[in-house]
Every structure is written in C-alpha cells, then in structure tokens.
Scaffold this motif. Sequence first.
Motif, PDB file in Angstrom:
ATOM      1  N   PHE A   3      25.371  45.129  -6.596  1.00  0.00           N
ATOM      2  CA  PHE A   3      24.592  45.698  -5.497  1.00  0.00           C
ATOM      3  C   PHE A   3      25.392  45.625  -4.208  1.00  0.00           C
ATOM      4  CE2 PHE A   3      21.600  44.509  -8.687  1.00  0.00           C
ATOM      5  CZ  PHE A   3      20.503  45.334  -8.558  1.00  0.00           C
ATOM      6  N   SER A   4      25.448  46.741  -3.483  1.00  0.00           N
ATOM      7  CA  SER A   4      26.130  46.750  -2.191  1.00  0.00           C
ATOM      8  C   SER A   4      25.634  47.915  -1.352  1.00  0.00           C
ATOM      9  CB  SER A   4      27.647  46.872  -2.383  1.00  0.00           C
ATOM     10  OG  SER A   4      28.323  46.847  -1.137  1.00  0.00           O
ATOM     11  N   THR A   5      25.521  47.688  -0.044  1.00  0.00           N
ATOM     12  CA  THR A   5      25.248  48.804   0.864  1.00  0.00           C
ATOM     13  C   THR A   5      26.540  49.408   1.379  1.00  0.00           C
ATOM     14  OG1 THR A   5      24.970  47.198   2.671  1.00  0.00           O
ATOM     15  CG2 THR A   5      22.975  48.005   1.605  1.00  0.00           C
ATOM     16  N   GLY A   6      27.690  48.808   1.032  1.00  0.00           N
ATOM     17  CA  GLY A   6      28.982  49.421   1.288  1.00  0.00           C
ATOM     18  C   GLY A   6      29.690  48.963   2.549  1.00  0.00           C
ATOM     19  N   GLU A   7      30.879  49.490   2.698  1.00  0.00           N
ATOM     20  CA  GLU A   7      31.761  49.101   3.798  1.00  0.00           C
ATOM     21  C   GLU A   7      31.356  49.787   5.101  1.00  0.00           C
ATOM     22  OE1 GLU A   7      36.422  49.796   4.897  1.00  0.00           O
ATOM     23  OE2 GLU A   7      35.940  49.347   2.808  1.00  0.00           O
ATOM     24  N   HIS A   8      31.519  49.078   6.205  1.00  0.00           N
ATOM     25  CA  HIS A   8      31.180  49.596   7.534  1.00  0.00           C
ATOM     26  C   HIS A   8      32.319  49.272   8.497  1.00  0.00           C
ATOM     27  CE1 HIS A   8      30.249  45.370   8.270  1.00  0.00           C
ATOM     28  NE2 HIS A   8      29.475  45.410   7.198  1.00  0.00           N
ATOM     29  N   ASP A  22      27.288  42.030  -2.884  1.00  0.00           N
ATOM     30  CA  ASP A  22      28.324  41.794  -1.889  1.00  0.00           C
ATOM     31  C   ASP A  22      28.146  42.824  -0.780  1.00  0.00           C
ATOM     32  OD1 ASP A  22      30.585  40.944  -0.590  1.00  0.00           O
ATOM     33  OD2 ASP A  22      31.867  40.988  -2.356  1.00  0.00           O
ATOM     34  N   MET A  23      27.719  42.358   0.391  1.00  0.00           N
ATOM     35  CA  MET A  23      27.454  43.216   1.543  1.00  0.00           C
ATOM     36  C   MET A  23      26.207  44.077   1.291  1.00  0.00           C
ATOM     37  SD  MET A  23      31.417  44.244   2.431  1.00  0.00           S
ATOM     38  CE  MET A  23      30.953  45.340   3.789  1.00  0.00           C
ATOM     39  N   ILE A  24      25.040  43.557   1.658  1.00  0.00           N
ATOM     40  CA  ILE A  24      23.783  44.281   1.430  1.00  0.00           C
ATOM     41  C   ILE A  24      22.947  44.392   2.706  1.00  0.00           C
ATOM     42  CG2 ILE A  24      23.652  43.732  -1.027  1.00  0.00           C
ATOM     43  CD1 ILE A  24      21.665  41.495  -0.343  1.00  0.00           C
ATOM     44  N   GLY A  25      23.596  44.219   3.878  1.00  0.00           N
ATOM     45  CA  GLY A  25      22.827  44.206   5.109  1.00  0.00           C
ATOM     46  C   GLY A  25      23.164  45.275   6.125  1.00  0.00           C
ATOM     47  N   SER A  85      25.038  37.762   3.404  1.00  0.00           N
ATOM     48  CA  SER A  85      23.872  38.564   3.022  1.00  0.00           C
ATOM     49  C   SER A  85      23.582  38.447   1.530  1.00  0.00           C
ATOM     50  CB  SER A  85      24.078  40.023   3.426  1.00  0.00           C
ATOM     51  OG  SER A  85      25.181  40.598   2.732  1.00  0.00           O
ATOM     52  N   GLY A  86      24.610  38.612   0.701  1.00  0.00           N
ATOM     53  CA  GLY A  86      24.417  38.508  -0.738  1.00  0.00           C
ATOM     54  C   GLY A  86      24.042  37.100  -1.168  1.00  0.00           C
ATOM     55  N   THR A 135      27.027  35.120  -6.513  1.00  0.00           N
ATOM     56  CA  THR A 135      27.518  35.786  -5.306  1.00  0.00           C
ATOM     57  C   THR A 135      28.545  34.889  -4.627  1.00  0.00           C
ATOM     58  OG1 THR A 135      25.729  34.835  -3.984  1.00  0.00           O
ATOM     59  CG2 THR A 135      25.351  37.022  -4.923  1.00  0.00           C
ATOM     60  N   HIS A 136      29.511  35.494  -3.961  1.00  0.00           N
ATOM     61  CA  HIS A 136      30.508  34.659  -3.289  1.00  0.00           C
ATOM     62  C   HIS A 136      30.041  34.278  -1.898  1.00  0.00           C
ATOM     63  CE1 HIS A 136      32.750  37.046  -0.174  1.00  0.00           C
ATOM     64  NE2 HIS A 136      32.311  38.094  -0.850  1.00  0.00           N
ATOM     65  N   PHE A 137      30.332  33.015  -1.526  1.00  0.00           N
ATOM     66  CA  PHE A 137      29.890  32.498  -0.230  1.00  0.00           C
ATOM     67  C   PHE A 137      31.049  32.264   0.733  1.00  0.00           C
ATOM     68  CE2 PHE A 137      30.410  28.839  -3.088  1.00  0.00           C
ATOM     69  CZ  PHE A 137      31.276  28.033  -2.355  1.00  0.00           C
ATOM     70  N   ASP A 138      32.276  32.415   0.283  1.00  0.00           N
ATOM     71  CA  ASP A 138      33.438  32.190   1.153  1.00  0.00           C
ATOM     72  C   ASP A 138      33.697  33.415   2.026  1.00  0.00           C
ATOM     73  OD1 ASP A 138      34.244  33.594  -1.316  1.00  0.00           O
ATOM     74  OD2 ASP A 138      36.236  33.572  -0.401  1.00  0.00           O
ATOM     75  N   HIS A 139      34.551  33.235   3.038  1.00  0.00           N
ATOM     76  CA  HIS A 139      35.002  34.378   3.832  1.00  0.00           C
ATOM     77  C   HIS A 139      36.413  34.087   4.355  1.00  0.00           C
ATOM     78  CE1 HIS A 139      34.450  38.253   5.525  1.00  0.00           C
ATOM     79  NE2 HIS A 139      34.544  37.855   6.776  1.00  0.00           N
ATOM     80  N   LEU A 140      36.787  34.681   5.458  1.00  0.00           N
ATOM     81  CA  LEU A 140      38.182  34.699   5.905  1.00  0.00           C
ATOM     82  C   LEU A 140      38.550  33.602   6.887  1.00  0.00           C
ATOM     83  CD1 LEU A 140      38.540  38.567   6.386  1.00  0.00           C
ATOM     84  CD2 LEU A 140      39.184  37.204   4.397  1.00  0.00           C
TER      85      LEU A 140
END
Length: 391
Positions: A271-276, A204-207, A145-146, A124-129
């Motif tokens: 696995f993803s719960t998707g974009e919000h 990626d994004m599961i919360g 989350s991931g 899973t990736h741990f970086d962000h912007l």
Amino acid sequence: MSRLPWFVALLILAVTVRADDLQNGWDGAIKSEHVRPHVEFLASRELAGRSGVNSGKAADYLTKQFRACKLRPLFADGSFDQPIPTSAEDDSSDESLRIVGRNVGAWLEGSDPKLRDELIVIGTHFDHLGTRNGKIFRGADDNASGTAMMLEVARHLATSKQRPKRSIVFVGFDLEEQLLWGSRWFVAHPPFELDRVKLFITADMIGRSLGDLPLPTIFVMGSEHAPRMKLLLDDVGSPRGLEVARLGIDLIGVRSDYGPFWNEKIPFLFFSTGEHPDYHTPRDVPEKLDFDKIARVSSLVLKLVEATANADGAPQWTDEVQPNIDEVKAIHRITDLLLQAGEKKPLTDLQRLVVTQAKNKCQQMLDRGTFTTDDRKWLIRISQLLLLSVF
C-alpha cells in the motif's frame, strides 16, 4: 521507501475507482486521532530521523506499543527484538559480529485450531535517513505513516472481542533505507517456516498523494499474483473518502519491504499513496500529512486482514499476470489529469504534445473495447517516454 518516480506508478495502474464514488463505502474503525500520535512521535525532532541510535529509540517505541497490546514476543527466548548484523554471510552466533539494527516483532495467536498455524504478516519499516549536514530528515510519510498503520491494526486486532482464525504477525523492519536490509534479514532468518505465511502486507508512504496531485487514492500492488486478494479487495470495498487503485508490481520492481517476500513467491499487498516533492527531504514533516487518509488506509488494511484471516481458503501465488483494459483507463485518466493540472504540474509544449497523444491513443483503445498483448507493450513504452519527456 526506495526511490520510485511517481509517474511510473501512475502509469501502471491496474484498476481505478472513479472519484465520484468516494461518498460510497463505509466508515473505518481507525481514526486520525489514533494514528497521529504515532506519527508525531516517530517523526519528532527528538528521534532525529530514526537512524542509528535514534532508530533504536523508534524500535523501543514499537516494543512498548506491542507490550501495551499484550501481544506475544515473536523471536527466540521471548524477545521482541531480532538483531541485524552487518553481513548475511556469517550465520554464526559470533558476538563480535557488529549489530547495526534490529527488527521488532510480535504476534497474535489465531482462534481456530485448524488455521492458527497459518500466518498473515504485517510488516512496515520504521527507519529513515537520520540527520545530514545538520538537517533532520524526519520521515513523516516515509515511513512513520505506514508504521502508525501497523501499530493501530495491531491494537484493534489485539483488543477485539473476536480473535481472527489465523494468527497475525506484526513486524517493524529496520534498515529499509539501506537496501531493505531489515526485511531481507527477516526472510533469510525467519522465526517460523516461511511456508506458513499466507499473506504479507506492507505500507510505505500512505499520508500524501502522488506528485501532490489531487488524488484521494491509495495504490495497492501485488494482488495480480494472488487472485483471491483481487476478490477480497472488491468484496471489502473502501472507506468513504478513499479511492483504491491496483498496480502491477512486476512493472515497478522492488521498491520496499515486499521485495524479499516477492522473491519467495509469498502472496503480498503493498500500500502506498506514492512519491511527492518532499520525498527524502527534510520537508517530509507531520504537518504536511493527511491524517484522515492514513486512518482510512489503516482501516482498509484492518478489514482486509480480518477478511483474509477468517476466510475458508488462503491466498495462493500465481506467476501468470493477465493484461487488463483497466490499465488503459488508468493512463487515460492520469494523462487527462496532467493536462488539467495547470500550475500544479506545468507542461512545456512538447510535454503537452506527448501527454495528449498518449491520452488520445488510450481513448482509441477504450472505444475499441479490447486490450491486446501488443497494446500492453505500447503501454509500457509510453510510460517510459512520458517519464523521460515529462519528468
């Protein structure tokens, strides 16, 4: 996570499970109190969005967790780190090549002498912007989350009395937000032969939930290319309170770290719960996450990994993807949900017309009980039309 219009994902579901089945299922081994500390640290103001130097702090945290679990270092010379240079064109060991990030990896040796050389990789990736214009992009869902899921699956497997038969690899990818650079470098420079990898799993994004609609759902993509994983998903079921829905990955494209593995035709699950609405904004903070959902998804991944690692046979890749009428059921359900969403997702008269027509045609196919190749072409077109007209 790379940008994906949330409705596209909704419209290409391959399998859905009815919400009234949510009380069935099992209680997961991973709880919200297990995943929460990881998310709160990784998405803290102290880490300032996990980019550059602060991405290194996140990498240090992963290394600390792997050491605490007494996992073995994955890379050469007993290192948990894989440096990532600026360019893949120079494969030399030139120290002047500027290092821009690092992957972090560990592994757990399998217990079966005949199967331990086969690998299941959880990455899973741990970086962000990072911080932009003075605002911190904390990336709680994307992708603290991931990463929390990966760390807790690692902890549970490492402390289990019974080790899995196949070996398990755990990797934190850096630089996903920069064209998947971390996972691309890993696959191009693996610490083992890639043909040993029997399954790759990422999250990626599961919360949260797609579009903040009332969906207690985790979307699982990629199983259509590995029939054994379809069967395992059915056999494992899901934790109580979680709905599992499968998507066709070939209709989505490359959106996260499964991409480089997909290119190598390695069986994978995403696995993803998707974009919000808070995706890639400073509003993606821990306070908005559903930690119970993260724990349920983590428990599902854990159980799938155990089942795959201990199975007699390994997943096998297939290029052939068969249409499934459950896709129609999914679109019918989602269009119905949109029509009922009210102020949650307000529609204009024209949008409501398009959604209603899509729902009605899906109902006709469901009444007919068949789903042809031409029907599926319509399904793709209506997905695109809904995306353009509704969103």
